[in-house]
Motif scaffolding. Structure first.
Motif, PDB file in Angstrom:
ATOM      1  N   VAL A   1      65.081   5.427  14.017  1.00 53.26           N
ATOM      2  CA  VAL A   1      66.280   4.670  13.597  1.00 53.26           C
ATOM      3  C   VAL A   1      67.549   5.319  14.135  1.00 53.26           C
ATOM      4  CG1 VAL A   1      67.626   3.894  11.596  1.00 53.26           C
ATOM      5  CG2 VAL A   1      65.135   3.778  11.539  1.00 53.26           C
ATOM      6  N   MET A   2      67.614   6.658  14.082  1.00 57.85           N
ATOM      7  CA  MET A   2      68.825   7.345  14.553  1.00 57.85           C
ATOM      8  C   MET A   2      69.000   7.191  16.071  1.00 57.85           C
ATOM      9  SD  MET A   2      69.198  10.753  12.201  1.00 57.85           S
ATOM     10  CE  MET A   2      67.502  11.224  12.030  1.00 57.85           C
ATOM     11  N   LEU A   3      67.861   7.237  16.798  1.00 55.58           N
ATOM     12  CA  LEU A   3      67.963   7.030  18.257  1.00 55.58           C
ATOM     13  C   LEU A   3      68.454   5.620  18.563  1.00 55.58           C
ATOM     14  CD1 LEU A   3      64.828   8.857  19.730  1.00 55.58           C
ATOM     15  CD2 LEU A   3      67.231   9.454  20.037  1.00 55.58           C
ATOM     16  N   TYR A   4      68.007   4.636  17.761  1.00 56.48           N
ATOM     17  CA  TYR A   4      68.496   3.264  17.946  1.00 56.48           C
ATOM     18  C   TYR A   4      70.005   3.205  17.689  1.00 56.48           C
ATOM     19  CZ  TYR A   4      69.574  -1.597  17.056  1.00 56.48           C
ATOM     20  OH  TYR A   4      70.167  -2.824  17.082  1.00 56.48           O
ATOM     21  N   LEU A   5      70.443   3.846  16.604  1.00 56.76           N
ATOM     22  CA  LEU A   5      71.873   3.810  16.254  1.00 56.76           C
ATOM     23  C   LEU A   5      72.736   4.496  17.320  1.00 56.76           C
ATOM     24  CD1 LEU A   5      71.786   4.548  12.418  1.00 56.76           C
ATOM     25  CD2 LEU A   5      72.413   2.403  13.516  1.00 56.76           C
ATOM     26  N   ALA A   6      72.216   5.587  17.896  1.00 57.59           N
ATOM     27  CA  ALA A   6      72.989   6.314  18.909  1.00 57.59           C
ATOM     28  C   ALA A   6      72.853   5.674  20.287  1.00 57.59           C
ATOM     29  CB  ALA A   6      72.535   7.771  18.965  1.00 57.59           C
ATOM     30  N   GLY A   7      71.815   4.851  20.472  1.00 62.86           N
ATOM     31  CA  GLY A   7      71.578   4.233  21.778  1.00 62.86           C
ATOM     32  C   GLY A   7      71.932   2.759  21.794  1.00 62.86           C
ATOM     33  N   PRO A   8      70.915   1.878  21.833  1.00 64.34           N
ATOM     34  CA  PRO A   8      71.206   0.441  21.960  1.00 64.34           C
ATOM     35  C   PRO A   8      72.005  -0.145  20.795  1.00 64.34           C
ATOM     36  CG  PRO A   8      68.835   0.839  21.655  1.00 64.34           C
ATOM     37  CD  PRO A   8      69.471   2.165  21.877  1.00 64.34           C
ATOM     38  N   GLY A   9      71.823   0.419  19.587  1.00 60.12           N
ATOM     39  CA  GLY A   9      72.529  -0.115  18.416  1.00 60.12           C
ATOM     40  C   GLY A   9      73.988   0.259  18.365  1.00 60.12           C
ATOM     41  N   ALA A  10      74.406   1.195  19.220  1.00 63.92           N
ATOM     42  CA  ALA A  10      75.794   1.681  19.170  1.00 63.92           C
ATOM     43  C   ALA A  10      76.801   0.629  19.631  1.00 63.92           C
ATOM     44  CB  ALA A  10      75.931   2.937  20.019  1.00 63.92           C
ATOM     45  N   GLY A  11      76.301  -0.404  20.329  1.00 65.82           N
ATOM     46  CA  GLY A  11      77.193  -1.467  20.793  1.00 65.82           C
ATOM     47  C   GLY A  11      77.912  -2.169  19.657  1.00 65.82           C
ATOM     48  N   MET A  12      77.329  -2.113  18.467  1.00 62.47           N
ATOM     49  CA  MET A  12      77.953  -2.773  17.310  1.00 62.47           C
ATOM     50  C   MET A  12      79.315  -2.163  16.976  1.00 62.47           C
ATOM     51  SD  MET A  12      76.456  -3.199  13.475  1.00 62.47           S
ATOM     52  CE  MET A  12      75.568  -4.728  13.663  1.00 62.47           C
ATOM     53  N   TRP A  13      79.513  -0.885  17.363  1.00 61.54           N
ATOM     54  CA  TRP A  13      80.803  -0.234  17.060  1.00 61.54           C
ATOM     55  C   TRP A  13      81.967  -1.042  17.611  1.00 61.54           C
ATOM     56  CZ3 TRP A  13      82.857   3.175  13.929  1.00 61.54           C
ATOM     57  CH2 TRP A  13      84.126   3.684  14.214  1.00 61.54           C
ATOM     58  N   LYS A  14      81.763  -1.686  18.792  1.00 63.39           N
ATOM     59  CA  LYS A  14      82.850  -2.457  19.403  1.00 63.39           C
ATOM     60  C   LYS A  14      83.078  -3.782  18.676  1.00 63.39           C
ATOM     61  CE  LYS A  14      82.457  -0.513  24.010  1.00 63.39           C
ATOM     62  NZ  LYS A  14      81.808  -0.656  25.314  1.00 63.39           N
ATOM     63  N   SER A  15      81.986  -4.434  18.262  1.00 66.93           N
ATOM     64  CA  SER A  15      82.124  -5.753  17.645  1.00 66.93           C
ATOM     65  C   SER A  15      82.401  -5.679  16.144  1.00 66.93           C
ATOM     66  CB  SER A  15      80.852  -6.582  17.883  1.00 66.93           C
ATOM     67  OG  SER A  15      79.732  -5.900  17.354  1.00 66.93           O
ATOM     68  N   ASN A  16      81.775  -4.702  15.466  1.00 65.88           N
ATOM     69  CA  ASN A  16      81.952  -4.607  14.017  1.00 65.88           C
ATOM     70  C   ASN A  16      81.807  -3.143  13.561  1.00 65.88           C
ATOM     71  OD1 ASN A  16      82.028  -4.994  11.261  1.00 65.88           O
ATOM     72  ND2 ASN A  16      80.669  -6.788  11.297  1.00 65.88           N
ATOM     73  N   PRO A  17      82.854  -2.345  13.727  1.00 67.65           N
ATOM     74  CA  PRO A  17      82.746  -0.904  13.418  1.00 67.65           C
ATOM     75  C   PRO A  17      82.403  -0.606  11.963  1.00 67.65           C
ATOM     76  CG  PRO A  17      85.020  -1.520  13.919  1.00 67.65           C
ATOM     77  CD  PRO A  17      84.178  -2.702  14.254  1.00 67.65           C
ATOM     78  N   GLU A  18      82.896  -1.439  11.041  1.00 68.62           N
ATOM     79  CA  GLU A  18      82.605  -1.199   9.619  1.00 68.62           C
ATOM     80  C   GLU A  18      81.112  -1.326   9.341  1.00 68.62           C
ATOM     81  OE1 GLU A  18      84.152  -0.527   6.514  1.00 68.62           O
ATOM     82  OE2 GLU A  18      85.601   0.402   7.854  1.00 68.62           O
ATOM     83  N   GLN A  19      80.506  -2.374   9.944  1.00 64.77           N
ATOM     84  CA  GLN A  19      79.078  -2.591   9.723  1.00 64.77           C
ATOM     85  C   GLN A  19      78.259  -1.464  10.360  1.00 64.77           C
ATOM     86  OE1 GLN A  19      77.568  -6.405  10.974  1.00 64.77           O
ATOM     87  NE2 GLN A  19      75.534  -6.011  10.114  1.00 64.77           N
ATOM     88  N   TYR A  20      78.728  -1.003  11.517  1.00 61.92           N
ATOM     89  CA  TYR A  20      78.032   0.097  12.194  1.00 61.92           C
ATOM     90  C   TYR A  20      78.087   1.366  11.320  1.00 61.92           C
ATOM     91  CZ  TYR A  20      76.737   3.545  15.711  1.00 61.92           C
ATOM     92  OH  TYR A  20      76.114   4.561  16.387  1.00 61.92           O
ATOM     93  N   ALA A  21      79.276   1.656  10.773  1.00 65.97           N
ATOM     94  CA  ALA A  21      79.421   2.831   9.891  1.00 65.97           C
ATOM     95  C   ALA A  21      78.516   2.679   8.670  1.00 65.97           C
ATOM     96  CB  ALA A  21      80.871   3.002   9.472  1.00 65.97           C
ATOM     97  N   ASN A  22      78.417   1.446   8.157  1.00 68.80           N
ATOM     98  CA  ASN A  22      77.528   1.215   7.011  1.00 68.80           C
ATOM     99  C   ASN A  22      76.077   1.500   7.382  1.00 68.80           C
ATOM    100  OD1 ASN A  22      79.589   0.523   5.351  1.00 68.80           O
ATOM    101  ND2 ASN A  22      79.170  -1.680   5.331  1.00 68.80           N
ATOM    102  N   ARG A  23      75.663   1.076   8.588  1.00 72.54           N
ATOM    103  CA  ARG A  23      74.279   1.324   9.022  1.00 72.54           C
ATOM    104  C   ARG A  23      73.993   2.822   9.100  1.00 72.54           C
ATOM    105  NH1 ARG A  23      72.524  -3.110  13.635  1.00 72.54           N
ATOM    106  NH2 ARG A  23      72.400  -4.873  12.194  1.00 72.54           N
ATOM    107  N   VAL A  24      74.978   3.566   9.612  1.00 71.94           N
ATOM    108  CA  VAL A  24      74.808   5.033   9.687  1.00 71.94           C
ATOM    109  C   VAL A  24      74.730   5.613   8.274  1.00 71.94           C
ATOM    110  CG1 VAL A  24      75.918   7.192  10.404  1.00 71.94           C
ATOM    111  CG2 VAL A  24      75.852   5.249  11.968  1.00 71.94           C
ATOM    112  N   GLU A  25      75.555   5.068   7.362  1.00 63.67           N
ATOM    113  CA  GLU A  25      75.522   5.559   5.979  1.00 63.67           C
ATOM    114  C   GLU A  25      74.145   5.317   5.344  1.00 63.67           C
ATOM    115  OE1 GLU A  25      78.026   3.499   3.235  1.00 63.67           O
ATOM    116  OE2 GLU A  25      77.653   4.957   1.635  1.00 63.67           O
ATOM    117  N   TYR A  26      73.579   4.108   5.555  1.00 63.09           N
ATOM    118  CA  TYR A  26      72.276   3.784   4.940  1.00 63.09           C
ATOM    119  C   TYR A  26      71.171   4.644   5.542  1.00 63.09           C
ATOM    120  CZ  TYR A  26      75.015  -0.382   3.805  1.00 63.09           C
ATOM    121  OH  TYR A  26      75.999  -1.221   3.385  1.00 63.09           O
ATOM    122  N   THR A  27      71.256   4.875   6.857  1.00 59.10           N
ATOM    123  CA  THR A  27      70.280   5.760   7.502  1.00 59.10           C
ATOM    124  C   THR A  27      70.421   7.173   6.939  1.00 59.10           C
ATOM    125  OG1 THR A  27      70.543   4.433   9.500  1.00 59.10           O
ATOM    126  CG2 THR A  27      69.378   6.513   9.748  1.00 59.10           C
ATOM    127  N   GLY A  28      71.676   7.568   6.704  1.00 58.89           N
ATOM    128  CA  GLY A  28      71.935   8.884   6.124  1.00 58.89           C
ATOM    129  C   GLY A  28      71.336   9.003   4.730  1.00 58.89           C
TER     130      GLY A  28
END
Lengths: 194, 103
Positions: free
Chosen positions: A147-174
């Motif tokens: 999951v973390m590799l996805y967030l740091a790799g292909p999933g990181a594109g979400m930071w540009k379109s929806n940074p809040e949701q991306y931060a939430n995904r990192v929080e839930y993974t955390g």
């Protein structure tokens, strides 16, 4: 169709859906590991004698330190994203991945040493519960890495379109990652020291 | 959950402090193990320290010290069922603990 309440909280729960979802998942995980801890207690109190000193306290302690450090890096990753620092946020996620990988490498050496001596799960009740508990925990580490590799790799594109949701995904993974750390905090003394 | 940048910066400092405390407690756990206490006392001490470490991880890293009531409710139910799960099998064999299994 847009999925509702990924960022803004639901009016009835006051939480984004993902947050409540991950906590319910963690509740089910508590029951899963709880069943195994219960099994451990049952086996141990029913045993006439229980082995001591079978495992390397040094390797277990090193892995505890590694997981604690990874928990710190994971929560700092989320905090950096909340400060709009994407580069550092992603860097801390990747550091967490590296620490998780080091944990697994240590575990590999530990398993290899025992298996070479014929101390597999079939050897004794102690090694059966040891491999079951640490094996399941190791699978959770692998899941976290994916999951973390996805967030740091292909999933990181979400930071540009929806940074809040991306931060939430990192929080839930955390939250999941801290739970994995929490389980190890109890596994270490139970299996390695007592 | 904090959204104020200054509060988040303070949180980062507290995460570092808690991480350091967790490492100190780990060292204490290993040190106590070398004293070779009696098994019941060793189990009690190790589980108390593990409980303290777990509380720190849950309250600070997982932000449980300031969460919504829905999450506390879900966790309260989990704790109740977890305790039942731990003690139900023990209750079932409480009269045979310590006796060898007969084949």
């Amino acid at each position: 169709m847009e999925i509702p309440y990924t960022v803004e909280p639901r009016p009835d729960t006051g939480l984004a859906n993902g947050k409540l979802g991950i906590w319910l998942f963690l509740a089910s995980e508590v029951m899963l590991f709880g069943a195994l801890f219960s099994t451990y207690i049952l086996l141990r109190v029913g045993a006439i004698e229980w082995p001591h000193g079978e495992l390397s306290v040094k390797l277990g302690a090193i892995n505890t330190v590694i997981l604690i450090c990874s928990s710190v890096t994971m929560v700092v990753a989320w905090a950096k994203l909340k400060l709009n620092d994407f580069a550092k946020g992603r860097l801390y996620v990747l550091v967490t991945v590296v620490l998780a990988a080091v944990f697994l490498v240590n575990k590999y050496f530990e398993y290899a040493e025992h298996l070479a001596k014929g101390e597999g799960p079939w050897h004794s009740t102690f090694f059966a519960i040891y491999f079951t508990l640490t094996g399941l925990h190791g699978l959770h580490i692998v899941g976290g890495i994916v999951v973390m590799l996805y967030l740091a790799g292909p999933g990181a594109g979400m930071w540009k379109s929806n940074p809040e949701q991306y931060a939430n995904r990192v929080e839930y993974t955390g939250l999941y990652w801290h739970f994995v750390d929490l389980v190890w905090i109890f596994l270490f003394p139970v299996l390695y020291l007592l | 959950m904090h959204s104020d940048p200054e509060a988040i910066r303070k949180s980062i400092r507290s995460y570092g402090i808690v991480g350091g405390l967790l490492l100190v407690f780990t060292a204490i756990t290993v040190a106590v193990n070398r004293i070779h206490l009696a098994v019941p006392l060793a189990i009690t001490v190790a589980l108390i320290i593990a409980g303290m470490k777990g509380t720190m991880v849950a309250s600070i890293f997982m932000h449980l010290s300031h969460e919504k009531k829905w999450i506390y409710g879900a966790l309260l139910l989990t704790v109740v069922f977890f305790i039942v799960l731990l003690f139900l099998p023990l209750a079932a064999v409480s009269d045979t603990i310590g006796t060898p299994i007969q084949h």
